[in-house]
Design an enzyme around this catalytic site. Structure first.
Site, PDB file in Angstrom:
ATOM      1  N   LEU A 126       0.855  -1.185   0.000  1.00 49.93           N
ATOM      2  CA  LEU A 126       0.000   0.000   0.000  1.00 49.93           C
ATOM      3  C   LEU A 126       0.889   1.232   0.000  1.00 49.93           C
ATOM      4  CD1 LEU A 126      -2.839  -0.751   2.610  1.00 49.93           C
ATOM      5  CD2 LEU A 126      -3.080  -0.556   0.139  1.00 49.93           C
ATOM      6  N   ASP A 127       0.555   2.229  -0.825  1.00 48.81           N
ATOM      7  CA  ASP A 127       1.296   3.486  -0.802  1.00 48.81           C
ATOM      8  C   ASP A 127       1.221   4.095   0.595  1.00 48.81           C
ATOM      9  OD1 ASP A 127       1.981   3.302  -3.471  1.00 48.81           O
ATOM     10  OD2 ASP A 127       0.269   4.490  -4.161  1.00 48.81           O
ATOM     11  N   PRO A 128       2.220   4.898   0.980  1.00 46.23           N
ATOM     12  CA  PRO A 128       2.227   5.477   2.328  1.00 46.23           C
ATOM     13  C   PRO A 128       0.942   6.214   2.710  1.00 46.23           C
ATOM     14  CG  PRO A 128       4.359   5.805   1.301  1.00 46.23           C
ATOM     15  CD  PRO A 128       3.469   5.196   0.255  1.00 46.23           C
TER      16      PRO A 128
END
Length: 297
Positions: free
Chosen positions: A38-40
């Protein structure tokens, strides 16, 4: 030793690797890995496999993922989300109707060729796309086939008459490798205006959903009660036919031997002492081991 899947509710502002690192420290375990980055700035379901469950990671990747999020018409960035640099702006003088947005979403549903964002971890010639972007090196982004099972508008869009932008909320169910940011950008292209993703939450992944997700702080407090936060390996195989085996059969399975089974399923989970111990696949008249899970207790 713990074996199973921890469905972490990843907060915004941390990386998926950060979550794995923190959970490794909390549990004092070495065999650990997540299924699906998951992206930050994306929150939600992050399944993390521990112990014998790390054998499942590739299979976990194969299951569909679901998201809810929001986007905005009138602005585009190089990263397709609000973290990027603005690349286009256009005042939305006449807002889109729900039907117009839904029509655009339908065109992006099904099996499609998707171009990943330049700020992504996709590798080209051994180098990640975001590395090319940071070094201002031109690179052709490869199209990837993905499956968008559903792309839906979840409520009527909202128009801002002062900023002349239009916001919308969506829900997506898709295959592995899909960039939701790209779907928002592509929706704007379908409608002929810039578009940017403004928020995203993953609601399900690897067969687990937000109702099963826990935060790392809860795990740390409930460290002595894994039944409260650990999903058993068996829960991942709920859709697979299960077959109880005898002690003699288990001895053969423990040695990785092929066996005959009184079933015709193409693939079956073999259960002994109440736990799945192996996944076997049919080849002709016999079943051969595909995955061994002998330490699953």
């Amino acid at each position: 030793m713990l074996n199973g899947i921890v469905v972490v509710n990843k907060p915004r502002g941390v990386t998926s690797s950060d979550c794995v690192y923190k959970l490794r420290k909390i549990l004092q375990i070495r065999k650990i890995g997540h299924a699906g980055t998951l992206d930050p700035e994306v929150n939600g379901v992050l399944p993390i496999a521990i112990g014998q469950a790390t054998k499942l990671i590739e299979l976990m990747h194969e299951k569909p993922k679901s998201y809810i999020g929001s986007g905005m018409f009138g602005k585009a960035t190089d990263s397709y989300d609000l973290d990027g640099t603005t690349t286009a702006e256009e005042k939305i003088v006449t807002p889109f109707t729900s039907d117009e947005i839904i029509s655009g979403m339908k065109k992006l549903t099904g099996k499609i060729d998707q171009v990943p964002p330049i700020y992504s971890a996709v590798r080209v010639n051994g180098k990640r796309l975001y590395e090319y972007a940071r070094e201002n090196i031109p690179v052709e982004r490869p199209k990837r086939k993905v499956n968008i099972y559903s792309y839906e508008l979840t409520q009527d869009p909202e128009y801002d008459p002062l900023e002349k932008t239009e916001s919308f909320n969506f829900a997506i169910r898709c295959s592995k490798g899909t960039y939701v940011r790209s779907l928002v950008n592509d929706l704007g292209e379908e409608l002929g205006v810039p578009a940017v993703m403004t928020s995203l939450t993953r609601t399900s992944s690897s067969g687990f959903d937000l109702s099963q997700a826990v935060d790392l702080e809860t795990i740390e407090k409930e460290i002595d009660y894994p039944e409260k936060w650990l999903q058993p390996i068996d829960s991942f195989f709920v859709d697979l036919p299960q077959l109880q085996i005898s002690p003699d059969q288990f001895k053969r399975v423990s040695n990785g031997a092929s066996i005959k089974l009184n079933t015709t399923y193409a693939k079956v989970a073999l259960v002994y002492n109440g736990h799945i111990k192996a996944i076997y696949q049919r080849q002709g008249k016999i079943y051969r081991p595909e995955m061994m899970l002998l330490k699953n207790e």
